[in-house]
Design a protein around this motif. Structure first.
Motif, short mmCIF file in Angstrom:
data_model
loop_
_atom_site.label_atom_id
_atom_site.label_comp_id
_atom_site.label_asym_id
_atom_site.label_seq_id
_atom_site.Cartn_x
_atom_site.Cartn_y
_atom_site.Cartn_z
N PHE A 1 -39.75 -52.33 38.91
CA PHE A 1 -39.30 -53.68 38.56
C PHE A 1 -39.96 -54.74 39.43
CE2 PHE A 1 -36.33 -57.22 39.19
CZ PHE A 1 -36.15 -57.65 37.88
N ILE A 2 -39.92 -54.55 40.76
CA ILE A 2 -40.44 -55.59 41.65
C ILE A 2 -41.98 -55.65 41.60
CG2 ILE A 2 -38.46 -55.61 43.18
CD1 ILE A 2 -39.94 -53.86 45.11
N LEU A 3 -42.63 -54.49 41.37
CA LEU A 3 -44.09 -54.53 41.22
C LEU A 3 -44.48 -55.26 39.94
CD1 LEU A 3 -45.24 -50.98 42.43
CD2 LEU A 3 -45.47 -53.17 43.62
N PHE B 1 -46.91 -58.61 39.90
CA PHE B 1 -48.22 -58.72 39.25
C PHE B 1 -48.20 -59.57 37.99
CE2 PHE B 1 -48.77 -54.69 41.67
CZ PHE B 1 -49.78 -55.14 42.50
N THR B 2 -47.01 -59.86 37.45
CA THR B 2 -46.95 -60.76 36.30
C THR B 2 -46.53 -62.17 36.70
OG1 THR B 2 -44.64 -60.15 35.84
CG2 THR B 2 -46.36 -58.89 34.72
N GLY B 3 -46.13 -62.32 37.96
CA GLY B 3 -45.73 -63.63 38.47
C GLY B 3 -46.85 -64.29 39.25
N PRO B 4 -46.51 -65.24 40.08
CA PRO B 4 -47.52 -65.92 40.92
C PRO B 4 -47.91 -65.03 42.10
CG PRO B 4 -45.34 -66.78 41.40
CD PRO B 4 -45.17 -65.81 40.28
N PHE C 1 -36.66 -59.07 49.15
CA PHE C 1 -36.48 -60.49 49.38
C PHE C 1 -37.81 -61.23 49.34
CE2 PHE C 1 -32.32 -59.21 50.63
CZ PHE C 1 -31.53 -60.33 50.44
N GLY C 2 -38.87 -60.57 49.79
CA GLY C 2 -40.17 -61.22 49.76
C GLY C 2 -40.64 -61.49 48.35
N ILE C 3 -40.58 -60.48 47.48
CA ILE C 3 -41.09 -60.63 46.11
C ILE C 3 -40.12 -61.43 45.24
CG2 ILE C 3 -41.71 -59.38 44.00
CD1 ILE C 3 -42.82 -57.15 45.76
N ASN C 4 -38.86 -61.01 45.19
CA ASN C 4 -37.89 -61.70 44.32
C ASN C 4 -37.67 -63.15 44.77
OD1 ASN C 4 -37.67 -59.27 43.04
ND2 ASN C 4 -35.65 -58.76 43.84
#
Length: 500
Positions: free
Chosen positions: A265-267, A271-274, A359-362
């Protein structure tokens, strides 16, 4: 498991005290809430600095124990029962997994709108320090708090062969043949049960509205109390099933699957976000945190007294003690065959790094929505609450409804595994004798699973704020600071006796 091996007085008295608190909150909702809030403010105002020092020194102590000669001590005989991935997965899922998933999307917004260190709200510095404080508050020090109590418990249970996995047995063995040993041990057990039941009930109560809101978004309906009841029962059924079949067949498999799902989910979000912004924000936040770690650990804001340390850092440290009571029992049980170094590093660094990723990615993904004016996250959070803010953020992903479904599945699994570990710890505390190779009674675990599910439902039904139960739990957990200090002193007495 024979009934004579179950500590009925502990269960009855502990549950009676919790029911009394719930009833009092129902009868005197406003005055009770105000009194508890005032008491918590009094404690944080007068004991805030000692709590900050305690948290920082716990981190230093755990590093020392992991990398000193004591780190080589082997816990029990034979090889580890779980692979390292399974071991880490259970630690992450047991230690605030569900809270981590929920808060990782929105907590930065509180620091951005009301920042620490006298930074101007909504400024560039506020955004950068928001990520740093996210990583700090969910990083190494809180996870050190989770494991510090497990060190003497694990040594006593696995190395000195104390025949029960409960605090009273460890304390009585440390104190020796003194008239106050048993009453003191019993008191610690009562505090333990109250802390775990109260703390985990709050965790379940905070997760349910998010899940109900997500279901409402998917199926286009307005969540009600009935929705919350159905969600609670569904989660209770899942963690009850997992708990009933035991750690080896339930918690282990559920945790591993959950961590795999969370990683995917977080990967996907990365890769689909900024992607570039997320990586840069994480890197920058880590740099600020590492550079200012001691200052952030001990910052009391003595001149301006804006309230940030009391509302956040001191609160996190105090709530860390709540989970330390739960984690000490669970970590001890699953750490057979490990060394102290492996146990401490797996919890403190494995758990901390896991939270860094979440917390870093989300957090960076949702922060980018705010900075690019795609979604006013701060206003949505402050006006509509956590649940609506999180669902609004997930609506902005490229996955749409699919992303919300994936998030809800992960949240449910994290809640189930957290409560599963709590049910085991409570059942172990209620068992008079438990060998290393034994598991607690499935019926006893079932009893605690039902209890953990009923209390948030009762709180929701009577309209009592869960934050009040959370505050009560934190207040009652503070005596465990003394327990931790005394048990740490007793641990080194054991080392001396055992020629360590």
């Amino acid at each position: 498991m024979k009934s004579k091996n179950i500590d009925l007085p502990l269960m009855i008295v502990s549950l009676f005290l919790i029911i009394v608190v719930v009833v009092l909150l129902a009868v005197f909702p406003e005055s009770g809430t105000d009194f508890i809030a005032s008491l918590f403010s009094l404690i944080t105002d007068n004991l805030g600095s000692p709590i900050l020092w305690f948290g920082f020194l716990v981190f230093v102590y755990c590093c020392f124990m992991a990398f000193s000669r004591y780190g080589k001590i082997h816990l029990g005989e034979g090889a580890p029962e779980f692979t390292m991935f399974q071991y880490l997965s259970m630690m992450i899922c047991a230690g605030l997994g569900s809270a981590c998933v929920i808060w990782s999307f929105v907590e930065w917004a509180y620091y951005y709108s009301s920042p620490a260190q006298h930074i101007e709200p909504f400024s560039v510095s506020a955004a950068e320090w928001a990520t740093a404080y996210n990583l700090f508050h969910w990083g190494f020090t809180p996870w050190a708090m989770f494991v510090v109590l497990a060190i003497p418990v694990a040594y006593g249970y696995h190395c000195r062969k104390i025949p029960a996995l409960r605090f009273s047995s460890i304390c009585e063995n440390m104190i020796g043949d003194k008239p106050y040993a048993r009453p003191l041990g019993r008191l610690v057990d009562f505090f333990f049960v109250f802390c775990v039941v109260g703390g985990l009930s709050v965790t379940l109560g905070l997760g349910i509205p998010v899940i109900a809101t997500g279901l409402g978004r998917i199926f286009q309906f307005e969540p009600t109390f009935t929705t919350n009841v159905i969600v609670t029962l569904a989660i209770a059924a899942l963690f009850t099933l997992s708990s009933y079949v035991g750690i080896e067949k339930g918690m282990k498999k559920l945790s591993s699957f959950n961590v795999y799902a969370a990683i995917i989910f977080i990967l996907a979000l990365l890769f689909t976000g900024p992607t570039k912004f997320i990586i840069k924000e994480i890197t920058n936040g880590l740099g600020i945190m590492v550079q200012n770690y001691i200052g952030m650990s001990l910052w009391t804001d003595p001149v301006e007294q804006g309230g940030f340390p009391e509302a956040w850092t001191i609160f996190f440290y105090a709530f860390g003690i709540v989970y330390a009571t739960l984690m000490a029992i669970f970590i001890t049980k699953v750490s057979k065959g490990r060394t102290l170094r492996q146990m401490i590093c797996s919890v403190m660094f494995g758990g901390g790094i896991g939270c860094f990723v979440f917390f870093g990615i989300n957090g960076s993904f949702s922060m980018n929505l705010e900075l690019k004016n795609q979604l006013n996250v701060v206003d949505t959070l402050l006006e509509e609450g956590n649940a609506n803010a999180i669902i609004a953020i997930l609506d902005e992903t490229v996955f749409g409804i699919v992303g919300i479904i994936a998030f809800l599945v992960i949240t449910v699994l994290f809640l189930a595994t957290s409560l599963d570990s709590a049910a085991f710890s409570l059942s172990a505390a209620s068992t008079k004798e438990l060998k290393e190779s034994e598991n607690t009674s499935p019926l006893l675990r079932l009893f605690w699973c039902v209890t953990l599910a009923l209390i948030p439902l009762c709180m929701n039904f009577i309209g009592a704020p869960l934050s009040t139960m959370q505050t009560i739990t934190i207040i009652t957990s503070l005596p465990f600071i003394v327990v931790i200090l005394c048990m740490t002193k007793g641990l080194f007495s054991w080392f001396k006796e055992d020629g360590r």
